[in-house]
Design a protein around this motif. Structure first.
Motif, PDB file in Angstrom:
ATOM      1  N   VAL A   1       0.809  -1.219   0.000  1.00 39.85           N
ATOM      2  CA  VAL A   1       0.000   0.000   0.000  1.00 39.85           C
ATOM      3  C   VAL A   1       0.839   1.263   0.000  1.00 39.85           C
ATOM      4  CG1 VAL A   1      -0.229   0.106   2.520  1.00 39.85           C
ATOM      5  CG2 VAL A   1      -2.033   1.080   1.070  1.00 39.85           C
ATOM      6  N   GLY A   2       2.005   1.223   0.636  1.00 38.85           N
ATOM      7  CA  GLY A   2       2.861   2.406   0.710  1.00 38.85           C
ATOM      8  C   GLY A   2       4.290   2.034   1.030  1.00 38.85           C
ATOM      9  N   GLU A   3       5.108   3.043   1.256  1.00 37.14           N
ATOM     10  CA  GLU A   3       6.548   2.818   1.421  1.00 37.14           C
ATOM     11  C   GLU A   3       6.876   2.014   2.671  1.00 37.14           C
ATOM     12  OE1 GLU A   3       8.413   6.622   1.238  1.00 37.14           O
ATOM     13  OE2 GLU A   3       7.795   6.996  -0.830  1.00 37.14           O
ATOM     14  N   ALA A   4       6.207   2.299   3.798  1.00 34.99           N
ATOM     15  CA  ALA A   4       6.516   1.589   5.037  1.00 34.99           C
ATOM     16  C   ALA A   4       6.172   0.103   4.914  1.00 34.99           C
ATOM     17  CB  ALA A   4       5.758   2.209   6.202  1.00 34.99           C
ATOM     18  N   THR A   5       5.031  -0.193   4.306  1.00 29.71           N
ATOM     19  CA  THR A   5       4.637  -1.593   4.110  1.00 29.71           C
ATOM     20  C   THR A   5       5.567  -2.272   3.113  1.00 29.71           C
ATOM     21  OG1 THR A   5       2.338  -1.005   4.588  1.00 29.71           O
ATOM     22  CG2 THR A   5       2.702  -3.116   3.515  1.00 29.71           C
ATOM     23  N   ALA A   6       5.986  -1.546   2.084  1.00 31.23           N
ATOM     24  CA  ALA A   6       6.928  -2.104   1.112  1.00 31.23           C
ATOM     25  C   ALA A   6       8.255  -2.454   1.779  1.00 31.23           C
ATOM     26  CB  ALA A   6       7.147  -1.109  -0.028  1.00 31.23           C
ATOM     27  N   TRP A   7       8.741  -1.554   2.629  1.00 31.87           N
ATOM     28  CA  TRP A   7      10.000  -1.815   3.345  1.00 31.87           C
ATOM     29  C   TRP A   7       9.854  -3.064   4.209  1.00 31.87           C
ATOM     30  CZ3 TRP A   7      11.352  -2.225   8.470  1.00 31.87           C
ATOM     31  CH2 TRP A   7      12.718  -2.226   8.754  1.00 31.87           C
ATOM     32  N   ALA A   8       8.727  -3.150   4.949  1.00 30.51           N
ATOM     33  CA  ALA A   8       8.500  -4.316   5.801  1.00 30.51           C
ATOM     34  C   ALA A   8       8.366  -5.581   4.957  1.00 30.51           C
ATOM     35  CB  ALA A   8       7.251  -4.111   6.651  1.00 30.51           C
ATOM     36  N   GLY A   9       7.787  -5.460   3.770  1.00 30.97           N
ATOM     37  CA  GLY A   9       7.658  -6.609   2.873  1.00 30.97           C
ATOM     38  C   GLY A   9       9.011  -7.127   2.412  1.00 30.97           C
ATOM     39  N   ARG A  10       9.922  -6.213   2.122  1.00 35.47           N
ATOM     40  CA  ARG A  10      11.274  -6.639   1.724  1.00 35.47           C
ATOM     41  C   ARG A  10      11.986  -7.313   2.895  1.00 35.47           C
ATOM     42  NH1 ARG A  10      11.270  -1.394  -0.805  1.00 35.47           N
ATOM     43  NH2 ARG A  10      10.973  -1.587  -3.061  1.00 35.47           N
ATOM     44  N   GLN A  11      11.803  -6.766   4.086  1.00 38.22           N
ATOM     45  CA  GLN A  11      12.393  -7.389   5.271  1.00 38.22           C
ATOM     46  C   GLN A  11      11.813  -8.789   5.496  1.00 38.22           C
ATOM     47  OE1 GLN A  11      14.882  -4.834   5.416  1.00 38.22           O
ATOM     48  NE2 GLN A  11      14.881  -5.671   7.484  1.00 38.22           N
ATOM     49  N   PHE A  12      10.554  -8.950   5.161  1.00 39.42           N
ATOM     50  CA  PHE A  12       9.874 -10.245   5.310  1.00 39.42           C
ATOM     51  C   PHE A  12      10.450 -11.286   4.358  1.00 39.42           C
ATOM     52  CE2 PHE A  12       6.552 -13.246   4.075  1.00 39.42           C
ATOM     53  CZ  PHE A  12       6.017 -13.633   5.292  1.00 39.42           C
TER      54      PHE A  12
ATOM     55  N   GLY B   1       0.093   4.917  -0.662  1.00 38.92           N
ATOM     56  CA  GLY B   1      -0.170   5.076   0.768  1.00 38.92           C
ATOM     57  C   GLY B   1      -1.598   4.789   1.182  1.00 38.92           C
ATOM     58  N   THR B   2      -2.513   4.679   0.213  1.00 41.20           N
ATOM     59  CA  THR B   2      -3.905   4.354   0.530  1.00 41.20           C
ATOM     60  C   THR B   2      -4.375   3.203  -0.350  1.00 41.20           C
ATOM     61  OG1 THR B   2      -4.853   5.884  -1.098  1.00 41.20           O
ATOM     62  CG2 THR B   2      -4.409   6.757   1.111  1.00 41.20           C
ATOM     63  N   GLY B   3      -5.342   2.429   0.165  1.00 43.93           N
ATOM     64  CA  GLY B   3      -5.897   1.339  -0.627  1.00 43.93           C
ATOM     65  C   GLY B   3      -6.538   1.837  -1.898  1.00 43.93           C
ATOM     66  N   ALA B   4      -7.187   2.997  -1.840  1.00 43.01           N
ATOM     67  CA  ALA B   4      -7.849   3.555  -3.019  1.00 43.01           C
ATOM     68  C   ALA B   4      -6.861   3.898  -4.127  1.00 43.01           C
ATOM     69  CB  ALA B   4      -8.637   4.804  -2.620  1.00 43.01           C
ATOM     70  N   GLY B   5      -5.597   4.099  -3.764  1.00 45.65           N
ATOM     71  CA  GLY B   5      -4.595   4.431  -4.773  1.00 45.65           C
ATOM     72  C   GLY B   5      -3.959   3.228  -5.442  1.00 45.65           C
TER      73      GLY B   5
ATOM     74  N   LYS C   1     -11.944  -6.213   8.511  1.00 48.64           N
ATOM     75  CA  LYS C   1     -12.589  -5.012   7.994  1.00 48.64           C
ATOM     76  C   LYS C   1     -11.545  -4.163   7.287  1.00 48.64           C
ATOM     77  CE  LYS C   1     -16.272  -4.826  11.438  1.00 48.64           C
ATOM     78  NZ  LYS C   1     -16.996  -4.000  12.448  1.00 48.64           N
ATOM     79  N   VAL C   2     -11.908  -3.694   6.099  1.00 49.12           N
ATOM     80  CA  VAL C   2     -10.967  -2.911   5.299  1.00 49.12           C
ATOM     81  C   VAL C   2     -11.544  -1.522   5.058  1.00 49.12           C
ATOM     82  CG1 VAL C   2      -9.852  -4.874   4.192  1.00 49.12           C
ATOM     83  CG2 VAL C   2     -11.921  -3.902   3.170  1.00 49.12           C
ATOM     84  N   ALA C   3     -10.645  -0.543   4.919  1.00 44.26           N
ATOM     85  CA  ALA C   3     -11.075   0.841   4.739  1.00 44.26           C
ATOM     86  C   ALA C   3     -11.570   1.101   3.324  1.00 44.26           C
ATOM     87  CB  ALA C   3      -9.924   1.779   5.078  1.00 44.26           C
ATOM     88  N   PHE C   4     -11.059   0.334   2.360  1.00 43.76           N
ATOM     89  CA  PHE C   4     -11.413   0.554   0.949  1.00 43.76           C
ATOM     90  C   PHE C   4     -11.757  -0.783   0.306  1.00 43.76           C
ATOM     91  CE2 PHE C   4     -10.033   0.619  -3.530  1.00 43.76           C
ATOM     92  CZ  PHE C   4     -10.890   1.604  -4.016  1.00 43.76           C
ATOM     93  N   ASP C   5     -12.807  -0.807  -0.512  1.00 43.21           N
ATOM     94  CA  ASP C   5     -13.249  -2.042  -1.186  1.00 43.21           C
ATOM     95  C   ASP C   5     -12.375  -2.308  -2.408  1.00 43.21           C
ATOM     96  OD1 ASP C   5     -14.573  -4.248  -2.151  1.00 43.21           O
ATOM     97  OD2 ASP C   5     -16.338  -3.141  -2.847  1.00 43.21           O
ATOM     98  N   LEU C   6     -11.186  -2.825  -2.150  1.00 41.08           N
ATOM     99  CA  LEU C   6     -10.245  -3.147  -3.222  1.00 41.08           C
ATOM    100  C   LEU C   6     -10.813  -4.227  -4.140  1.00 41.08           C
ATOM    101  CD1 LEU C   6      -7.322  -2.308  -3.999  1.00 41.08           C
ATOM    102  CD2 LEU C   6      -6.536  -4.283  -2.695  1.00 41.08           C
ATOM    103  N   GLN C   7     -11.497  -5.185  -3.547  1.00 39.80           N
ATOM    104  CA  GLN C   7     -12.070  -6.288  -4.317  1.00 39.80           C
ATOM    105  C   GLN C   7     -13.067  -5.766  -5.342  1.00 39.80           C
ATOM    106  OE1 GLN C   7     -14.080  -9.278  -1.929  1.00 39.80           O
ATOM    107  NE2 GLN C   7     -13.548 -10.861  -3.387  1.00 39.80           N
ATOM    108  N   GLY C   8     -13.970  -4.913  -4.899  1.00 37.04           N
ATOM    109  CA  GLY C   8     -14.967  -4.368  -5.811  1.00 37.04           C
ATOM    110  C   GLY C   8     -14.338  -3.548  -6.922  1.00 37.04           C
TER     111      GLY C   8
END
Length: 244
Positions: free
Chosen positions: A81-92, A102-106, A129-136
């Motif tokens: 979703v954004g830079e912080a999650t991307a960084w954590a994903g690489r660490q993972f 930075g937002t689900g809508a983006g 529960k999600v803030a944005f309906d990415l699936q839809g």
């Protein structure tokens, strides 16, 4: 004159990291996490035929830490979703990472540009529960998006007495809100504790317009950075503090 006191509302352990960032900038953080995270065990990831994974929260990565399919999921491309999650994903362990704004809508425009529905389903790993309906949003373009729920967030029922008193008196003059659900919880608790009418000068720093919409009706001043990134939110706080 003492340090400006800033209310930190995000769940642990992110609350502690945000508090450290505030201290480094010369503020006094006051921790009052408004959501409690419950990780769910034994949930299969439904990765058969998947072409990529979508993750919109670092808590999803924490939930995956000891999952038996950890290596299998990390081998897939990741949309973060954004830079912080991307960084954590690489660490993972993800090696192919696409960074969202930075937002689900983006995320949908980026996903549409990078992958094609015919290549296989996408797997969105996240919260109940999600803030944005990415699936839809993606299904309109022919994508199959599988939702895998690995954690739940539970709103707290009350604010600590000391926080209520400091909000009412103006001792806490700033609050950081980084998700719509956190903002809705803060609005509900501010009304519940009767601090809305007493808190004249509280400024709510909201990561996005959707978050701001949850608290603006209460009459609080809301500030939203141009980009939905935590560092931009803190920079906005700095800018306001230096000009006040």
């Amino acid at each position: 004159m003492g340090l400006m006191r800033v209310l930190v509302t995000r769940p642990e352990p992110d609350a502690r990291g945000e508090a450290d960032a505030l201290r480094a900038r010369g503020y006094e953080p006051v921790l009052a996490p408004l959501l409690e995270i419950e990780f769910l065990k034994g949930v299969p990831l439904d990765l058969d035929g998947a072409q990529a994974v979508v993750i919109t929260s670092r808590n999803a990565l924490r939930a995956l830490a000891d999952h038996p399919q950890r290596e299998e999921v990390a081998a897939l491309p990741l949309f973060a979703v954004g830079e912080a999650t991307a960084w954590a994903g690489r660490q993972f362990g993800f090696s192919e990472v696409t960074i969202g704004p930075g937002t689900g809508a983006g995320l949908p425009p980026i996903i549409r540009r990078e992958v094609h529905p015919e290549k296989g389903p996408l797997v969105h790993i996240g919260a109940e529960k999600v803030a944005f309906d990415l699936q839809g949003a993606l299904e309109e373009d022919g994508f199959e998006l599988r939702r895998v729920v690995l954690y739940r967030s539970h709103p707290v029922e009350i604010l600590p007495d000391a926080v209520v008193a400091d909000l009412a008196s103006g001792e806490i003059s700033r609050v950081l809100l980084l998700s719509p659900r956190t903002a809705r919880t803060f609005a509900r608790l501010a009304q519940h504790h009767g601090v809305v009418t007493e808190t004249k000068d509280l400024v709510c720093y909201c990561l996005s317009k959707a978050i701001a919409e949850a608290v603006a009706p209460l009459g609080f001043t809301v500030r939203v950075p141009q980009h939905a990134r935590e560092e931009d939110l803190l920079a906005l706080l700095d800018s306001d503090a230096s000009s006040s």
